[in-house]
Design an enzyme around this catalytic site. Structure first.
Site, PDB file in Angstrom:
ATOM      1  N   ALA A  31      54.342 -38.308   8.789  1.00 20.19           N
ATOM      2  CA  ALA A  31      53.151 -38.414   7.930  1.00 20.19           C
ATOM      3  C   ALA A  31      52.506 -37.047   7.754  1.00 20.19           C
ATOM      4  CB  ALA A  31      52.151 -39.380   8.546  1.00 20.19           C
ATOM      5  N   ASP A  32      52.133 -36.708   6.522  1.00 20.42           N
ATOM      6  CA  ASP A  32      51.397 -35.462   6.301  1.00 20.42           C
ATOM      7  C   ASP A  32      49.903 -35.773   6.192  1.00 20.42           C
ATOM      8  OD1 ASP A  32      50.903 -36.335   3.706  1.00 20.42           O
ATOM      9  OD2 ASP A  32      52.542 -35.184   2.841  1.00 20.42           O
ATOM     10  N   SER A  33      49.108 -34.731   5.935  1.00 21.96           N
ATOM     11  CA  SER A  33      47.645 -34.905   5.946  1.00 21.96           C
ATOM     12  C   SER A  33      47.173 -35.889   4.874  1.00 21.96           C
ATOM     13  CB  SER A  33      46.960 -33.554   5.755  1.00 21.96           C
ATOM     14  OG  SER A  33      47.361 -32.978   4.530  1.00 21.96           O
TER      15      SER A  33
END
Lengths: 74, 320
Positions: A31-33
């Site tokens: 997961a990214d930001s």
């Protein structure tokens, strides 16, 4: 609450909720930001809380999200 | 009376920076930018200005709508990057078009600018003040972007889009607008001119700054809300809409909005990969591309929704 958090994470990242535990980290899920922001908004809706964006760095695993939200609800 | 869009036009500079070009300026990569924004390249002014782009888009819209410049009685330009503090962009555009019968003024509502201008045009038409209105969104954001800030410089591009709106019989369609100045600092750019002449303060070089997380949250929360608010003023539901034309801020924002609204992402056209975020210009550029490629059919229902600095957000219903 853990089950609901898992459900939101599974839906947000397109993974199977059965594979998630309290120890699962968002990093290992890739997961990214922006994924995290999207899930934070779903947590806010589901648990009727407001999560400070400055706290996002602490929310590294599913268990930490649960603890954080429980803290807000007290 | 109600305003009907009779012509659209757009213009972007030929010169562009792709993600590899940006990676030479700041520590980033093509993959990082694509995954988080959907942006592949952005067009950047070289010889053009915000005015010259606005004029080119406006001429294309007038031609597309078979409207003469002399027929215009109002010109509204939405921009946050005007050539001058004064005269306003609308007057400069008026001069270049020879739109001698038009009054004109600028609107500063950032990425909501085109929707706010559209709604303003509709209100003037409904009130019987104007009959033929030219609305333009034009930006050269490259001039206010901080090219050393990898969190923001990757996002923005330059360009212009325009629409001509003509009065016809009918009632004004629902339109909704909101502002929240309390959260203004999450997306801001200070004025570059001297603010206190007595202090002999040098004009500061200031740049656009953005709290990306707050802006993401704001957009993903407010856009579905404002569309719901708009639809509640009609007899329609989201399923009745053919297109949701959103400000092209970030592909991930648009995807999140679609998911939250439970509407098929195919109803949310996007061109952000080619242009990046062009603020007030993004909606009219996309509208023009859809118009010229024949995607917009007579009778279709469109929702235009803008959101951005201010904070500001708004939506409007368009019947094509």
């Amino acid at each position: 609450m853990l089950e609901k958090v898992k459900e939101i994470v599974a839906d947000g990242l397109g993974v199977d909720a059965a594979d998630l535990t309290a120890e699962t980290t968002f990093e290992e899920l890739g997961a990214d930001s922006l994924d995290l922001m999207d899930m934070v908004m779903s947590f806010e809706d589901a648990f009727e809380v407001e999560i400070d964006t400055d706290s996002l760095a602490e929310l590294t695993s599913i268990g930490k999200v649960v603890t954080y939200i429980e803290g807000l609800q007290k | 009376m109600v305003g009907k869009i009779c012509g659209t036009g757009s213009y972007v500079p030929e010169n562009y920076y792709d993600n590899h070009d940006i990676a030479k300026l700041v520590d980033t990569s093509d993959e990082w930018i694509r995954e988080r924004t959907g942006i592949v390249r952005r067009h950047i002014v070289k010889d053009d200005t915000t005015v010259s782009m606005a004029v080119k888009a406006a001429k294309a819209a007038l031609e597309n709508g078979a409207v003469k410049a002399e027929e215009l009685d109002l010109i509204l330009v939405a921009t946050i990057t005007p050539n001058h503090i004064t005269p306003g962009m609308a007057c400069e555009v008026q001069k270049e078009l020879g739109a001698v019968n038009a009054a004109g003024f600028d609107m500063s509502a950032a990425c909501s600018g085109f929707v706010f201008a559209y709604n303003t045009a509709q209100a003037y038409i409904a009130a019987g003040v104007c009959k033929t209105v030219l609305i333009i969104g034009s930006e050269s954001l490259s001039n206010i972007v901080n090219w050393e800030d990898r969190g923001s410089c990757i996002l923005f591009g330059d360009g212009a889009g325009a629409a001509v709106i003509r009065a016809e019989d009918g009632e004004i369609k629902p339109c909704v607008m909101h502002s929240d100045g309390v959260k203004g600092e999450v997306l801001a750019c200070e004025s570059r001119h001297q603010r206190d002449w007595q202090k002999k303060e040098e004009a500061k070089e200031t740049f656009l700054s953005m709290d990306g997380k707050e802006v993401f949250k704001f957009a993903v929360k407010k856009v579905p809300e404002v569309i719901t608010e708009l639809l509640e003023k009609t007899e329609y539901t989201a399923e009745d809409m053919d297109w949701f034309i959103l400000h092209q801020a970030n592909q991930r924002i648009i995807e999140s909005v679609a998911k939250r609204m439970k509407v098929d992402i195919d109803k949310f056209p996007m061109n952000i990969s080619e242009y990046g975020n062009t603020s007030s210009a993004s909606i009219p550029i996309l509208l023009d591309e859809m118009n010229r490629s024949g995607k917009l059919k007579k009778g279709q229902k469109l929702i235009l929704a803008g959101f951005g600095a201010g904070l500001s957000w708004g939506a409007t219903l368009v019947e094509w």
